[in-house]
Motif scaffolding. Structure first.
Motif, short mmCIF file in Angstrom:
data_model
loop_
_atom_site.label_atom_id
_atom_site.label_comp_id
_atom_site.label_asym_id
_atom_site.label_seq_id
_atom_site.Cartn_x
_atom_site.Cartn_y
_atom_site.Cartn_z
N ASP A 124 16.64 0.72 2.03
CA ASP A 124 17.85 -0.03 2.39
C ASP A 124 17.92 -1.38 1.67
OD1 ASP A 124 18.58 2.04 4.04
OD2 ASP A 124 17.96 1.03 5.90
N LEU A 125 16.77 -2.02 1.48
CA LEU A 125 16.71 -3.31 0.79
C LEU A 125 16.82 -3.17 -0.74
CD1 LEU A 125 13.88 -5.06 2.85
CD2 LEU A 125 16.32 -5.67 2.83
N GLY A 126 16.70 -1.95 -1.24
CA GLY A 126 16.76 -1.74 -2.68
C GLY A 126 15.43 -1.88 -3.39
N VAL A 127 14.34 -2.02 -2.62
CA VAL A 127 13.01 -2.07 -3.23
C VAL A 127 12.66 -0.70 -3.80
CG1 VAL A 127 10.53 -2.43 -2.80
CG2 VAL A 127 12.23 -3.94 -1.72
N LEU A 128 12.87 0.34 -3.02
CA LEU A 128 12.72 1.72 -3.50
C LEU A 128 14.11 2.18 -3.94
CD1 LEU A 128 10.37 3.25 -0.80
CD2 LEU A 128 9.97 3.22 -3.25
N VAL A 129 14.24 2.47 -5.22
CA VAL A 129 15.56 2.77 -5.77
C VAL A 129 15.76 4.25 -6.07
CG1 VAL A 129 15.96 0.46 -6.68
CG2 VAL A 129 14.83 2.16 -8.11
N GLY A 130 14.74 5.08 -5.91
CA GLY A 130 14.92 6.50 -6.15
C GLY A 130 13.60 7.21 -6.32
N TYR A 131 13.69 8.52 -6.43
CA TYR A 131 12.53 9.38 -6.60
C TYR A 131 12.86 10.35 -7.73
CZ TYR A 131 11.63 7.53 -1.96
OH TYR A 131 11.44 6.68 -0.90
N ASN A 132 11.95 10.50 -8.68
CA ASN A 132 12.22 11.31 -9.86
C ASN A 132 11.16 12.38 -10.08
OD1 ASN A 132 14.37 9.60 -10.47
ND2 ASN A 132 13.13 8.30 -11.78
N ALA A 133 11.58 13.46 -10.70
CA ALA A 133 10.65 14.45 -11.20
C ALA A 133 10.39 14.12 -12.67
CB ALA A 133 11.23 15.85 -11.08
N MET A 134 9.14 14.11 -13.07
CA MET A 134 8.81 13.84 -14.46
C MET A 134 8.69 15.19 -15.18
SD MET A 134 6.26 10.61 -13.70
CE MET A 134 5.05 11.14 -14.81
N VAL A 135 9.45 15.36 -16.26
CA VAL A 135 9.54 16.63 -16.96
C VAL A 135 8.99 16.47 -18.37
CG1 VAL A 135 11.16 18.39 -17.80
CG2 VAL A 135 11.58 17.26 -15.61
N LYS A 152 0.84 -1.21 0.00
CA LYS A 152 0.00 0.00 0.00
C LYS A 152 0.87 1.26 0.00
CE LYS A 152 -4.12 -2.03 2.02
NZ LYS A 152 -5.05 -2.05 3.17
N ILE A 153 1.95 1.23 0.76
CA ILE A 153 2.89 2.36 0.78
C ILE A 153 3.50 2.54 -0.61
CG2 ILE A 153 5.12 3.17 1.67
CD1 ILE A 153 4.33 1.77 4.35
N LEU A 154 3.94 1.44 -1.22
CA LEU A 154 4.53 1.52 -2.55
C LEU A 154 3.54 2.09 -3.57
CD1 LEU A 154 6.52 -1.83 -2.74
CD2 LEU A 154 7.46 0.49 -2.55
N GLN A 155 2.28 1.66 -3.48
CA GLN A 155 1.26 2.17 -4.41
C GLN A 155 1.13 3.69 -4.27
OE1 GLN A 155 1.20 -0.60 -6.44
NE2 GLN A 155 -0.82 0.17 -6.89
N ARG A 156 1.07 4.17 -3.04
CA ARG A 156 0.93 5.62 -2.81
C ARG A 156 2.15 6.38 -3.32
NH1 ARG A 156 -4.27 7.10 -1.68
NH2 ARG A 156 -3.39 9.05 -0.95
N LEU A 157 3.35 5.88 -3.03
CA LEU A 157 4.56 6.56 -3.47
C LEU A 157 4.71 6.55 -4.98
CD1 LEU A 157 7.13 5.44 -0.75
CD2 LEU A 157 6.10 7.71 -1.05
N GLN A 158 4.26 5.49 -5.63
CA GLN A 158 4.34 5.45 -7.10
C GLN A 158 3.38 6.45 -7.73
OE1 GLN A 158 5.25 1.35 -8.95
NE2 GLN A 158 4.22 0.90 -7.01
N LEU A 159 2.28 6.72 -7.07
CA LEU A 159 1.33 7.72 -7.58
C LEU A 159 1.83 9.14 -7.32
CD1 LEU A 159 -2.05 6.08 -6.51
CD2 LEU A 159 -1.08 6.22 -8.82
N ASN A 160 2.49 9.32 -6.16
CA ASN A 160 3.00 10.64 -5.80
C ASN A 160 4.15 10.46 -4.81
OD1 ASN A 160 3.55 13.24 -5.00
ND2 ASN A 160 1.53 13.62 -4.09
N ALA A 161 5.37 10.53 -5.31
CA ALA A 161 6.55 10.31 -4.47
C ALA A 161 6.73 11.41 -3.43
CB ALA A 161 7.81 10.21 -5.33
N GLN A 188 1.94 9.23 -25.81
CA GLN A 188 2.29 8.29 -24.75
C GLN A 188 1.00 7.70 -24.20
OE1 GLN A 188 4.73 10.08 -21.74
NE2 GLN A 188 5.85 8.18 -21.54
N VAL A 189 0.85 6.41 -24.34
CA VAL A 189 -0.37 5.73 -23.92
C VAL A 189 -0.30 5.37 -22.44
CG1 VAL A 189 -1.87 3.73 -24.34
CG2 VAL A 189 -0.71 4.86 -26.26
N ILE A 190 0.83 4.85 -21.99
CA ILE A 190 1.06 4.51 -20.58
C ILE A 190 2.44 5.05 -20.21
CG2 ILE A 190 1.43 2.65 -18.91
CD1 ILE A 190 -0.49 0.94 -20.54
N SER A 191 2.53 5.65 -19.05
CA SER A 191 3.80 6.19 -18.59
C SER A 191 4.03 5.82 -17.14
CB SER A 191 3.79 7.71 -18.74
OG SER A 191 4.95 8.26 -18.18
#
Length: 152
Positions: free
Chosen positions: A47-58, A11-20, A138-141
């Motif tokens: 720490d486990l490498g599941v979350l590998v970074g946070y990006n700004a989409m430009v 659930k945390i991953l889902q939320r962060l993927q929608l809005n980091a 772009q159909v899916i991003s």
């Protein structure tokens, strides 16, 4: 390596993927945890490498790049390694993948116009045969990674 993630982590991953940039407090309210508990789980997943970074989409179009293309390269004998060294210096390349099949490389690239694209292709032809596809839309991003049903 297969890391087991519980339902709350998904659930945390889902939320962060929608809005980091969503706050831990907001995520916690959504999934029923305190902000510090969410923070601990996020830190552990980092720490486990599941979350590998946070990006700004430009937007490429609003920053002067009117064309986006997918270019594949089938490297000439002995030219793959030199190309792999070169590709890191090419500012137009947004994503680059080494792949299986007839082609060796797939690149997502942005250009100011068709002349810029032509100059880019001229750089590549010494390394191999290219194929260029202009992206119309772009159909899916960056679709969120979802939990595989039946797995933890």
């Amino acid at each position: 390596m297969n890391i087991k993630l519980d339902e709350l982590n998904w659930k945390i991953l889902q939320r962060l993927q929608l809005n980091a940039r969503e706050s831990f407090a907001n995520i916690g309210r959504y999934i029923g945890l305190t902000a510090p508990a969410v923070g601990e789980r996020v830190k552990k997943m980092e720490d486990l490498g599941v979350l590998v970074g946070y990006n700004a989409m430009v937007s490429h179009a609003l920053t002067g790049y009117q064309l986006k293309a997918i270019i594949t390269l089938r490297a000439f004998m002995g030219k793959l390694k030199p190309f792999l060294a070169l590709v890191h210096t090419l500012d137009e390349v947004v994503n680059c993948y080494r792949i299986t099949g007839n082609e060796n490389i797939v690149m997502e690239v942005v250009f100011q116009d068709q002349f810029h694209l032509e100059q880019f292709i001229d750089k590549l032809i010494q390394y191999g045969e290219t194929r260029t596809n202009i992206v119309l839309s772009q159909v899916i991003s960056n679709a969120p990674i979802k939990k595989i049903e039946g797995k933890q």
